[in-house]
Design a protein around this motif. Structure first.
Motif, short mmCIF file in Angstrom:
data_model
loop_
_atom_site.label_atom_id
_atom_site.label_comp_id
_atom_site.label_asym_id
_atom_site.label_seq_id
_atom_site.Cartn_x
_atom_site.Cartn_y
_atom_site.Cartn_z
N VAL A 1 -6.29 -2.32 -2.51
CA VAL A 1 -6.53 -2.91 -1.18
C VAL A 1 -7.35 -4.18 -1.30
O VAL A 1 -7.06 -5.21 -0.65
CB VAL A 1 -7.23 -1.89 -0.27
CG1 VAL A 1 -7.65 -2.55 1.03
CG2 VAL A 1 -6.30 -0.71 0.02
N LEU B 1 0.83 -1.21 0.00
CA LEU B 1 0.00 0.00 0.00
C LEU B 1 0.87 1.27 0.00
O LEU B 1 0.58 2.23 -0.73
CB LEU B 1 -0.92 0.00 1.22
CG LEU B 1 -2.09 -1.00 1.20
CD1 LEU B 1 -2.81 -0.98 2.53
CD2 LEU B 1 -3.06 -0.66 0.07
N MET C 1 -8.99 -0.68 5.01
CA MET C 1 -7.58 -0.87 5.36
C MET C 1 -7.38 -1.12 6.85
O MET C 1 -6.50 -1.87 7.24
CB MET C 1 -6.77 0.35 4.90
CG MET C 1 -6.65 0.47 3.39
SD MET C 1 -5.42 1.70 2.86
CE MET C 1 -6.11 3.19 3.58
#
Length: 470
Positions: A184, A31, A122
């Protein structure tokens, strides 16, 4: 040469030995790098628009540059083992963007709502279910507070964007958010799939190891049982020899007396001397046969060859004759001198001894549960049948028989229906083991309580026996 995929895997690879920590570190590093790449692109686009557009109202390029440096700092934190701190700072940084956007431009700004969704997703991945719930609670609370303040005119967010049509800058911002959400989602699914694959592989490895261990345990157990059975067989032979030893000594003394008496009368005429010497020789031959029969009960040698079945049965009858006579049991055997089989003669001798001795015991009252039908005419009969590929030996008796509820247990070690002192329950189990293991045959028992028993031994004529005979 390092491939791009290998370089990327090396950059995001975790140094943790814990699988969950390693998985979260890989996701966080991915990420950070992905967001870094997107913000580098945003920085370049904003820089271009800042110098080209006459009235630029977007975020200043320096803002994107600070975010890039901040992401690099978080990546360094993650790589130095401070994963949890890096995760909180990363999520907190992302939460600042929608928080600022909603407070500044209103609770209905699409980009802010999408960013909150991204933060919640997340948080669930990097901090677990509790982190996801906390992020959700914060987002819901903040949106409701801003909405309340906005409705009651306590704050006055900027709303000019509502009247302004979507432009490339707005579209690009939403595209960035969608791209991050896609990354994600892909990361989460990819890591879950990898975890499932690892779990399945571990399960398969454990199953293989378990199966291998079970095979080893079964093999070792079988080996131990074989050794135990062999030890029991040896002990049983000596125990059985001890039981019949008094009769053996009696049978040894008789031919010795005959030899001594006949040799003592050799001082007469030549014809009488010849007759007495002949009697002594026959007695010595009988003594020799008896010694050979006894030796077969005690020897441990194993030699496979063709042997006469009749001869081995006669040796057993010689050994058990005194026991049968003492029990008033007649041993009946109809010989067939030409029947031969390939195998270990000593092992076959043990089969016959166990079955015949068992038959004699069955004719000797009392037993644990029954008495014989007839006390006058008691017998044990051994008969042979030769078929094209099988030799059959049947050992029958007219003793007490075996109760029906015991038939399924008679070949189990240490199971016996005899009274204490008559047996320990090893003979039949040992006979069955020798028949099946050493001769590849079958031992079947039939019995009727009060009428006697019959044991049928079927021994195949093996190919090696035919070749040996040829």
């Amino acid at each position: 040469m390092i491939r791009p995929g290998g370089l990327f895997n090396k950059i995001i690879r975790s140094h943790s030995n814990d699988e969950d920590t390693a998985r979260r570190e890989r996701i966080l590093n991915t990420l950070l790098l992905s967001c870094g790449g997107l913000f580098v692109a945003s920085f370049l686009i904003s820089l271009y628009q800042f110098f080209i557009l006459p009235q630029y109202r977007g975020l200043y390029p320096v803002f994107f540059l600070l975010i890039i440096f901040w992401l690099g700092f978080l990546y360094w934190f993650s790589r130095t083992g401070r994963l949890k701190i890096a995760s909180y700072l990363f999520l907190g940084s992302f939460a600042l963007l929608p928080t600022y956007a909603i407070y500044h431009w209103g609770a209905d700004v699409v980009a802010g709502l999408l960013f909150y969704i991204l933060v919640i997703v997340m948080s669930g991945i990097l901090l677990g279910s509790r982190g996801g719930l906390i992020a959700t609670g914060f987002a819901v609370l903040f949106i409701n507070v801003v909405t309340y303040l906005q409705v009651n005119k306590i704050i006055d967010p900027i709303s000019y964007w509502k009247a302004k049509p979507f432009n490339m800058s707005d579209t690009f911002a939403v595209s960035i958010i969608f791209s991050i959400i896609a990354i994600v989602s892909w990361l989460s699914s990819h890591e879950v799939e990898k975890s499932i694959i690892r779990a399945r592989k571990s399960e398969a490895d454990l199953k293989d190891e378990r199966d291998s261990l079970e095979v080893k345990v079964d093999q070792r157990t079988k080996e131990l049982k074989e050794v135990q059975a062999e030890k029991m067989s040896q002990l049983y032979r000596f125990a059985e020899f001890g039981r019949i030893s008094s009769g053996l000594f009696h049978d040894l003394i008789n031919p010795l007396n005959a030899v001594s008496l006949n040799l003592g009368k050799t001082d007469g005429t030549a014809e009488e001397t010849k007759q007495y010497v002949g009697n002594a020789v026959r007695a010595a031959k009988k003594l020799e046969d008896l010694v050979v029969a006894v030796r077969k009960q005690l020897t441990r040698e194993e030699t496979k060859a063709l042997f006469l079945i009749e001869q081995e049965i006669r040796h057993v009858i010689e050994v058990l004759s005194h026991k049968a006579e003492k029990a008033n049991v007649e041993l009946r055997f109809t010989p067939k001198s030409d029947i031969q089989i390939f195998g270990d003669a000593i092992k076959f001798n043990q089969i016959v001894l166990n079955l015949v001795a068992n038959g004699i015991d069955a004719c000797m009252p009392p037993t644990a549960e029954l008495v014989p039908v007839s006390l006058a005419d008691r017998w044990v009969r051994v008969s042979l049948v030769e078929e094209p590929e099988v030799i059959i030996m049947i050992v029958e008796d007219n003793g007490v028989g075996i109760p029906e509820h015991h038939m399924s247990k008679i070949f189990e070690p240490f199971f016996t229906t005899k009274i204490n002192g008559q047996g320990i329950g090893i003979g039949l189990s040992m006979a069955k083991r020798i028949v099946e293991k050493d001769f590849g045959g079958v031992l079947i028992a039939k019995s009727e309580a009060g009428r006697g028993s019959s044991f049928k031994v079927s021994l195949p004529m093996h190919k090696q026996a035919i070749e040996y005979a040829a």
